[in-house]
Write an enzyme that holds these catalytic residues in place. Structure first.
Site, PDB file in Angstrom:
ATOM      1  N   LYS A  15      -8.416 -11.259  55.353  1.00  0.00           N
ATOM      2  CA  LYS A  15      -9.157 -12.306  54.643  1.00  0.00           C
ATOM      3  C   LYS A  15      -9.288 -13.560  55.509  1.00  0.00           C
ATOM      4  O   LYS A  15     -10.048 -14.458  55.212  1.00  0.00           O
ATOM      5  CB  LYS A  15      -8.470 -12.628  53.319  1.00  0.00           C
TER       6      LYS A  15
ATOM      7  N   THR B 135     -14.341 -10.853  44.152  1.00  0.00           N
ATOM      8  CA  THR B 135     -14.901 -11.268  42.874  1.00  0.00           C
ATOM      9  C   THR B 135     -14.810 -12.787  42.741  1.00  0.00           C
ATOM     10  O   THR B 135     -15.607 -13.394  42.027  1.00  0.00           O
ATOM     11  CB  THR B 135     -14.169 -10.601  41.693  1.00  0.00           C
TER      12      THR B 135
ATOM     13  N   LYS C 145      -7.140 -16.652  47.366  1.00  0.00           N
ATOM     14  CA  LYS C 145      -7.039 -15.185  47.307  1.00  0.00           C
ATOM     15  C   LYS C 145      -5.688 -14.816  47.907  1.00  0.00           C
ATOM     16  O   LYS C 145      -5.025 -15.672  48.499  1.00  0.00           O
ATOM     17  CB  LYS C 145      -8.165 -14.525  48.093  1.00  0.00           C
ATOM     18  N   ARG C 146      -5.285 -13.564  47.737  1.00  0.00           N
ATOM     19  CA  ARG C 146      -4.034 -13.152  48.371  1.00  0.00           C
ATOM     20  C   ARG C 146      -4.081 -13.483  49.863  1.00  0.00           C
ATOM     21  O   ARG C 146      -5.155 -13.502  50.464  1.00  0.00           O
ATOM     22  CB  ARG C 146      -3.813 -11.650  48.205  1.00  0.00           C
TER      23      ARG C 146
ATOM     24  N   LYS D 126     -17.410 -15.917  41.227  1.00  0.00           N
ATOM     25  CA  LYS D 126     -17.020 -17.012  40.327  1.00  0.00           C
ATOM     26  C   LYS D 126     -17.440 -18.355  40.902  1.00  0.00           C
ATOM     27  O   LYS D 126     -17.931 -19.233  40.183  1.00  0.00           O
ATOM     28  CB  LYS D 126     -15.503 -16.982  40.089  1.00  0.00           C
TER      29      LYS D 126
ATOM     30  N   HIS E  56     -10.982   0.798  45.714  1.00  0.00           N
ATOM     31  CA  HIS E  56     -11.136  -0.648  45.880  1.00  0.00           C
ATOM     32  C   HIS E  56     -10.881  -1.134  47.288  1.00  0.00           C
ATOM     33  O   HIS E  56     -10.812  -2.347  47.508  1.00  0.00           O
ATOM     34  CB  HIS E  56     -10.185  -1.403  44.953  1.00  0.00           C
TER      35      HIS E  56
HETATM   36  C1  GLG Z   1      -9.474  -5.015  45.741  1.00  0.00           C
HETATM   37  C2  GLG Z   1     -10.319  -5.502  46.895  1.00  0.00           C
HETATM   38  C3  GLG Z   1     -11.329  -6.563  46.515  1.00  0.00           C
HETATM   39  C4  GLG Z   1     -12.058  -6.183  45.234  1.00  0.00           C
HETATM   40  C5  GLG Z   1     -11.054  -5.893  44.140  1.00  0.00           C
HETATM   41  C6  GLG Z   1     -11.724  -5.427  42.870  1.00  0.00           C
HETATM   42  O1  GLG Z   1      -9.518  -5.924  47.955  1.00  0.00           O
HETATM   43  O2  GLG Z   1     -12.262  -6.729  47.549  1.00  0.00           O
HETATM   44  O3  GLG Z   1     -12.905  -7.225  44.820  1.00  0.00           O
HETATM   45  O4  GLG Z   1     -10.176  -4.864  44.539  1.00  0.00           O
HETATM   46  O5  GLG Z   1     -12.529  -4.323  43.114  1.00  0.00           O
HETATM   47  N1  GLG Z   1      -7.090  -5.015  45.759  1.00  0.00           N
HETATM   48  C7  GLG Z   1      -8.157  -5.722  45.519  1.00  0.00           C
HETATM   49  O6  GLG Z   1      -8.065  -6.822  45.080  1.00  0.00           O
END
Ligand code: GLG
Length: 755
Positions: A500, A601, A494-495, A605, A314
């Protein structure tokens, strides 16, 4: 009719209209639990175990009612009795068993796995406290433990229990389960969360999230991601991970035997998808269980495991590709350390000249992703660009060895939660215009026929306005924050992480503040909303929060600017907050440094709910632009190739950008007396120094372009009809991002479960 009133009488001896929200919630919880308990489990020879450190499931009541087809009836009966589902849901505690996209993805996947009728359960840990409850004090992030288990929950205690042998002691688990019904499905799956009876919240120090990290029996499942900035924290994480995977592996093997496996054929019965590297210890654990408990020799055990385990990556951020000192693993789980050493020998024999693919490096550090790639049968990235970066850069050495193991599975979201439950007016709009088939196949493209239909566009605008009102009411009620209901709502949730680039949006706010001060008043007032938590040990992320909160206060107190610009930081951002924010948003901020966001994601949304995306060419943004057409998003910034190249050549110096005419005064404002009046000098200075001297995630490199694109967005918003037309086009093209599509791909290419 569900006769909720009869249940109210039976359970509380009062009519429904007299009950508190918490009591009504309990009635509905019991109702759903009774229904799902009576539904059979999905079956099939082969079963999937989706194992993950996080499951950010959010509140479950609405989603479950929807999936069970009870939503409309319950809503009607509640309305007759003077209340609503939204109100009742306020009484539900949100299980915060996750942190960000990774955990929310796991939750969306469970919904889709059940909806496709696949035989697959989630496996994780039952943390007593989630990440932490965030609140703000003196413009700083502070923490409270986020307890959720004191409230009625969806957990059912099972009688399943396993012994987990650590080096120094053995612990006995308890398994809790949550039913996962699919949409319109006769069968259910389960989310299975392992816990330990001896865990003791009393060891948490008063009003903090600190506790004695060495008391494993008491602290093992207390927190998700306990602080790992010291060695005991590291060890605790290894304890947690091993506890999770040992239970998961024992469960999978036991159930396979019950379905008829003779162990040699385990791979015909079990597939394990490991979500990021956290569950990687399941590989040596399978080898241990197969050799010590099931009489299989080592080589065959390795082979069986290799055919059972698949890995999803991820992120390319090295901080998240876990590595542990072998000595730490040895201290916690010596048997597993031995097996890892043997696996490492296999790889060293096979690839003596390839240091990049080794499991244990020359410093004695174990690379978890290496274990997962060598000893799993599949590795996938989570968006097309991300997978290409894995193949060509980050994991290129592995790709050269195993090209056939690599594939892409672009992430998705469940439309049940992120449209049907959270945006009922838009859901009705879609039903009225194109019928209800999209609820099964997620195809929304028929909406395109209404691109120039004034009535439909007016209706869509009305829905956005209503959702803004709902958000405004919610912020007012929960936080005493007032936003302009007619403003453009611009959201980054988001975090908090430098990659980011919340700091880049903060810099834009400084720019806009000065523009408004200079008399350039925007056509429509602007509300910029942030939400997200910073990891407690991540200093710069906390400084970014501090900058935003200080700016927010400065602007609030400036009577020239306040009517035109408002900055809100929603504390304790979670799934429930997202359900208010996303339907109300006009603008979706997806501005990560290209190459760094694996997928995202939230971006999907927002699109589904009709926001227009300001985006860098990163993660799934690229595919959003592809689906909807470049003219219906706002792309800007350097490409991922350029960025990857800059890192490789050490070619970025923030000073080059800082010195640009428009940029310098913006950045300098961070340490101005004006802002210092609201902020803490130490923090603002530290952030300023970081941005001007290091800026590792290159906020300055794209700032000029970002300012221009933001100005264009606000300008375009003035043509409401055209804006709404493009909003409709976004919704109409969001179908690709249904998690049902993603899961169908996983099943076709990786899991091969019967349907
Ligand atoms: C990760 C990534 C995101 C991703 C999510 C789900 O940073 O970009 O959309 O996984 O695959 N740790 C995360 O949230």
């Amino acid at each position: 009719m569900l006769n909720l009133n009869e249940r109210a009488q039976a359970q509380f001896n009062q009519p429904l209209s007299e009950l508190s929200h918490a009591e009504i919630y309990k009635i509905l919880l019991d109702l759903v639990q009774e229904k799902t308990a009576a539904m059979p489990q999905n079956e099939g020879k082969r079963k999937l175990y989706y194992i993950s450190a996080e499951f950010l499931i959010g509140k479950l009541l609405s989603n479950n009612l929807l999936n069970l087809g009870l939503y409309d009836d319950v809503a009607a009966e509640l309305a007759e009795n003077g209340t609503s589902l939204a109100e009742v849901e306020e009484a539900e505690a949100e299980p915060s068993l996750g942190n960000g996209g990774l955990g929310r993805l796991a939750a969306c996947f469970l919904d889709s796995i059940a909806t496709l009728g696949l035989n697959g359960d989630g496996v994780g840990l039952n943390y007593h406290f989630g990440l932490f409850r965030q609140y703000f004090e003196d413009n700083k992030q502070s923490y409270k433990p986020d307890e959720w288990l004191d409230h009625p929950t969806w957990l059912n205690k099972s009688d399943i229990s396993y012994k987990v042998p650590f080096g120094k002691f053995t612990l006995q688990s308890t398994l809790y389960e949550i039913d996962v019904p699919g949409y319109n499905q006769p069968n259910v799956n389960k989310l299975r969360l392992f816990d330990l009876d001896t865990v003791n919240p009393e060891i948490i120090e008063e009003s903090s999230i600190n506790f004695d990290k060495t008391q494993i029996e008491e602290n093992l499942t207390l927190f998700l991601y306990p602080d790992d900035s010291d060695r005991n924290g590291n060890l605790l994480r290894i304890y947690q991970q091993y506890f999770m995977v040992s239970n998961g592996a024992q469960l999978a093997i036991q159930e396979a035997i019950e379905r008829g496996s003779n162990i040699h054929d385990l791979a015909e019965y079990v597939v394990v998808q490991i979500n990021d590297t956290h569950p990687t210890f399941i590989i040596p654990e399978f080898v241990r269980l197969l050799t010590t408990e099931h009489g299989i020799d080592f080589e065959e055990a390795v082979e069986i495991t290799r055919n059972v385990v698949a890995f999803t990556n991820h992120t390319i951020l090295s901080e998240a590709l876990e590595k542990w000192p072998l000595s730490d693993i040895h201290e916690v789980i010596p048997e597993i350390a031995k097996i890892i050493t043997k696996l490492d020998e296999i790889i060293k024999d096979e690839f003596p000249d390839k240091p990049a693919v080794q499991i244990i490096d020359k410093w004695g550090t174990v690379h978890m992703a290496s274990i997962a790639i060598h000893f799993g049968f599949s590795i996938n990235g989570v968006a097309a660009l991300h997978t290409e970066i894995l193949k060509n850069n980050e994991l290129n050495h592995f790709y050269e060895i195993y090209p056939e193991k690599f594939s892409n599975k672009t992430n998705g979201i469940t439309f049940r939660r992120w449209l049907m439950a959270s945006n009922p007016s838009l859901t009705n709009f879609i039903d009225e215009h194109i019928g209800t088939k999209w609820r099964e196949d997620a195809d929304l493209t028929d909406l395109l026929a209404f691109e120039n239909d004034d009535k439909a566009l007016d209706e869509l605008r009305r829905i956005k306005r209503e959702n803004k009102n709902a958000l405004a009411d919610h912020l007012q009620r929960t936080r005493d924050i007032n936003i302009d209901r007619h403003s453009i709502v611009d959201v980054q949730i988001k975090r908090i992480h430098e990659y980011k680039r919340q700091q880049m949006l903060a810099l834009y706010i400084i720019y806009k503040y000065h523009e408004i001060k200079a008399g350039n008043i925007p056509g429509t007032p602007i509300t910029i909303i942030f939400g997200g938590k910073a990891a407690p040990a991540y200093t710069i992320a906390k400084d970014i929060i501090h900058l935003i909160l200080s700016l927010s206060e400065l602007i609030e107190n400036d009577l020239d600017v306040a009517p035109h610009l408002k900055v809100v930081f929603v504390d304790n951002y979670n799934v429930s907050e997202a359900e208010y924010l996303i339907p109300a948003a006009n603008i979706s901020e997806q501005i990560s440094l290209a190459s760094k966001e694996a997928s995202g994601t939230g971006n999907m949304k927002f699109m589904l709910n009709g926001a227009l995306t300001i985006m860098t060419w990163d993660g799934a943004n690229v595919e959003i632009a592809e689906q909807v057409g470049e003219e219906n998003v706002y792309p800007f910034g350097k490409s991922s190739e350029e960025i990857v190249n800059l890192y490789a050549t050490d070619g970025y110096d923030p000073q080059d950008y800082y010195k640009q005419e428009r940029i310098q005064p913006i950045v300098d404002f961070i340490i101005s007396d004006e802002l210092m009046a609201y902020g803490i000098p130490e923090r603002l200075n530290r952030l300023y120094n970081d941005i001007t001297n290091k800026d590792y995630f290159m906020a300055l490199i794209d700032l000029e372009e970002f300012i221009d694109v933001k100005e264009k967005v606000y300008y375009d918003y003035e043509d409401r009809r055209d804006w709404t037309r493009r909003s409709l086009i976004n919704i109409a093209n969001a179908g690709y991002f249904s998690a049902d599509r993603t899961i169908a791909e996983y099943n076709k290419d990786i899991w091969h479960l019967d349907q």
